[in-house]
Design a protein around this motif. Sequence first.
Motif, short mmCIF file in Angstrom:
data_model
loop_
_atom_site.label_atom_id
_atom_site.label_comp_id
_atom_site.label_asym_id
_atom_site.label_seq_id
_atom_site.Cartn_x
_atom_site.Cartn_y
_atom_site.Cartn_z
N ASN A 31 -15.65 -30.04 84.45
CA ASN A 31 -14.51 -30.15 83.77
C ASN A 31 -14.75 -28.30 83.16
OD1 ASN A 31 -13.08 -31.46 84.32
ND2 ASN A 31 -13.55 -32.94 82.76
N PHE A 32 -16.24 -27.78 82.88
CA PHE A 32 -15.91 -26.53 82.15
C PHE A 32 -17.87 -25.85 82.83
CE2 PHE A 32 -18.77 -29.45 79.89
CZ PHE A 32 -20.18 -28.58 79.23
N LYS A 33 -17.57 -24.60 82.67
CA LYS A 33 -18.94 -24.07 83.09
C LYS A 33 -19.35 -22.65 81.89
CE LYS A 33 -21.04 -20.36 87.04
NZ LYS A 33 -20.41 -19.65 87.72
N ILE A 34 -20.80 -23.08 81.33
CA ILE A 34 -20.51 -21.37 80.80
C ILE A 34 -21.33 -20.12 81.39
CG2 ILE A 34 -21.96 -20.96 78.05
CD1 ILE A 34 -21.36 -24.30 78.02
N VAL A 35 -20.48 -19.19 81.11
CA VAL A 35 -21.42 -17.84 81.64
C VAL A 35 -22.12 -17.34 80.96
CG1 VAL A 35 -21.36 -15.37 83.18
CG2 VAL A 35 -19.79 -18.39 83.53
N VAL A 36 -23.52 -16.73 81.23
CA VAL A 36 -24.20 -16.02 79.88
C VAL A 36 -24.27 -14.95 80.82
CG1 VAL A 36 -24.93 -17.95 78.05
CG2 VAL A 36 -26.63 -17.31 79.87
N ASP A 37 -24.58 -13.70 79.46
CA ASP A 37 -25.42 -12.38 80.17
C ASP A 37 -26.63 -12.91 79.95
OD1 ASP A 37 -26.15 -11.47 77.68
OD2 ASP A 37 -24.53 -9.81 77.51
N SER A 38 -28.35 -12.19 80.49
CA SER A 38 -29.47 -12.77 80.71
C SER A 38 -29.41 -11.93 79.43
CB SER A 38 -29.80 -11.73 81.75
OG SER A 38 -30.12 -9.92 81.38
N CYS A 39 -28.58 -11.82 78.03
CA CYS A 39 -30.12 -11.77 77.04
C CYS A 39 -29.76 -12.95 75.98
CB CYS A 39 -29.29 -10.72 75.90
SG CYS A 39 -30.17 -9.88 74.67
N CYS A 40 -28.94 -13.94 76.82
CA CYS A 40 -29.35 -14.97 75.97
C CYS A 40 -30.34 -15.66 77.05
CB CYS A 40 -28.09 -15.80 77.34
SG CYS A 40 -28.25 -17.10 76.06
N GLU A 41 -30.90 -16.31 75.82
CA GLU A 41 -32.21 -17.23 75.82
C GLU A 41 -31.68 -18.86 75.88
OE1 GLU A 41 -34.25 -13.20 74.70
OE2 GLU A 41 -33.91 -14.73 72.94
N LEU A 42 -31.63 -19.28 77.63
CA LEU A 42 -32.05 -19.91 77.12
C LEU A 42 -32.84 -21.05 77.29
CD1 LEU A 42 -28.47 -20.91 80.04
CD2 LEU A 42 -28.33 -20.97 78.06
N ALA A 56 -17.70 -28.18 74.44
CA ALA A 56 -17.29 -28.70 75.66
C ALA A 56 -17.22 -30.12 76.42
CB ALA A 56 -17.95 -27.53 76.46
N GLY A 57 -19.01 -30.25 75.65
CA GLY A 57 -18.75 -32.22 76.92
C GLY A 57 -17.65 -32.67 75.89
N GLN A 58 -17.54 -32.73 74.59
CA GLN A 58 -16.83 -33.47 73.68
C GLN A 58 -15.61 -33.54 74.23
OE1 GLN A 58 -16.50 -32.49 69.34
NE2 GLN A 58 -18.85 -32.86 69.18
N GLY A 59 -15.63 -32.77 74.99
CA GLY A 59 -13.62 -33.16 75.93
C GLY A 59 -12.68 -32.37 74.94
N LEU A 60 -13.04 -31.61 74.25
CA LEU A 60 -11.61 -30.89 73.57
C LEU A 60 -11.05 -29.86 74.21
CD1 LEU A 60 -13.88 -29.50 70.44
CD2 LEU A 60 -12.30 -31.56 70.90
N GLU A 61 -9.66 -29.63 74.32
CA GLU A 61 -9.08 -28.61 74.92
C GLU A 61 -9.78 -27.10 74.73
OE1 GLU A 61 -5.32 -28.98 73.50
OE2 GLU A 61 -5.23 -30.90 74.37
N PHE A 62 -9.09 -26.45 76.15
CA PHE A 62 -9.70 -25.20 76.25
C PHE A 62 -9.45 -24.20 74.77
CE2 PHE A 62 -9.52 -20.86 77.60
CZ PHE A 62 -10.30 -20.28 77.96
N THR A 63 -8.05 -24.18 74.14
CA THR A 63 -8.10 -23.26 73.26
C THR A 63 -8.92 -24.25 71.35
OG1 THR A 63 -5.71 -25.46 72.66
CG2 THR A 63 -5.74 -22.99 73.94
N LYS A 64 -9.14 -25.37 71.66
CA LYS A 64 -9.65 -25.81 70.40
C LYS A 64 -10.73 -24.82 70.32
CE LYS A 64 -10.16 -28.44 66.62
NZ LYS A 64 -9.56 -27.85 65.28
N VAL A 65 -11.78 -25.45 71.53
CA VAL A 65 -13.04 -24.83 71.58
C VAL A 65 -13.17 -23.36 71.29
CG1 VAL A 65 -14.60 -23.93 73.38
CG2 VAL A 65 -13.68 -26.24 73.66
N GLN A 66 -12.10 -22.01 72.06
CA GLN A 66 -12.05 -21.24 71.55
C GLN A 66 -11.66 -21.07 70.15
OE1 GLN A 66 -9.16 -18.44 73.03
NE2 GLN A 66 -8.67 -19.89 74.83
N GLU A 67 -10.61 -21.96 69.22
CA GLU A 67 -11.00 -21.47 68.33
C GLU A 67 -11.98 -22.26 67.19
OE1 GLU A 67 -8.27 -24.53 66.17
OE2 GLU A 67 -6.08 -23.24 67.65
N GLU A 68 -12.19 -23.30 67.45
CA GLU A 68 -14.40 -23.54 66.85
C GLU A 68 -15.73 -22.86 67.33
OE1 GLU A 68 -15.05 -25.97 64.64
OE2 GLU A 68 -12.62 -26.65 64.91
#
Length: 278
Positions: free
Chosen positions: A2-13, A135-147
């Motif tokens: 239900n979600f995807k996280i896109v990062v630029d390559s300066c992010c060290e996963l 996002a893994g908790q299933g929160l709504e999109f707008t709630k994830v933005q706020e948090e």
Amino acid sequence: MNFKIVVDSCCELPEEYRKDKRFESVPLGIEVGDYSIMDDEQFDQKVFLEKVAACPKCPKSSCPSPERYMEAYRTDAEDVYVVTLSSKLSGSYESAQLGKRLYFETYGEKNIYVVDSESASCGETQIAMKLLELAGQGLEFTKVQEEIDRFRDEMNTYFVLDNLETLRKNGRLTGIKALVASTLNIKPVMGADKGVIVQKGQCIGTKKALMKMVDIIASELRDGVNKTIRISHCNCLERAQSVRKMLEEKVKCRGIAITDTAGISSMYANDGGIIVAV
């Protein structure tokens, strides 16, 4: 998914998430003289640092194109979250935003939220991992933005570098008064204020500067028990482990994770650089 996280390559996963289908890393480009590479899974830090040491020209970076971001947004996932370098340090954020507009024009609207990390390196990692949790908790999109906005605003980034020349020559230290000559071995402790690099202190020698950084972190840390501290290092694992030990002696937190810098972070941190995000 239900979600995807896109990062630029300066992010060290962290290693365990680099092949996770919930993530996609969009690479920046790096140039060292005539040597050009993409900051992707093919990046070789040892070779890169050798190239930098041998080249009289300052290395440079280039942000991903809006089209590259747009392609990353093409997914079956309902919600897409994007984490970029500070907009004060790179064009990656604006490129991601333009990619969003291009996506809407080409494929129609969907939930895409671009987060200006106001940081870099492990600061981006902190935000990406928090997004995964929310996002893994299933929160709504707008709630994830706020948090995630609240999380970003409460996060602090610190760093001590042996060499500030790449940052200086690429115009990333414009808001800082003239730094003391490096020949005096005075090392500044740096931080970020809304994505802009600031100086928080200085000491003679890297070891004392790292100790000073830890003291500053301990004095500024709030509610550390529930927080993970992340350390990124450029070719100096022992130094990172030393910083972790000092932090463990001075603060209470959920854990302290260490990762090696990827390409863009290696370029700006230079050999021996330490970055901490809390």
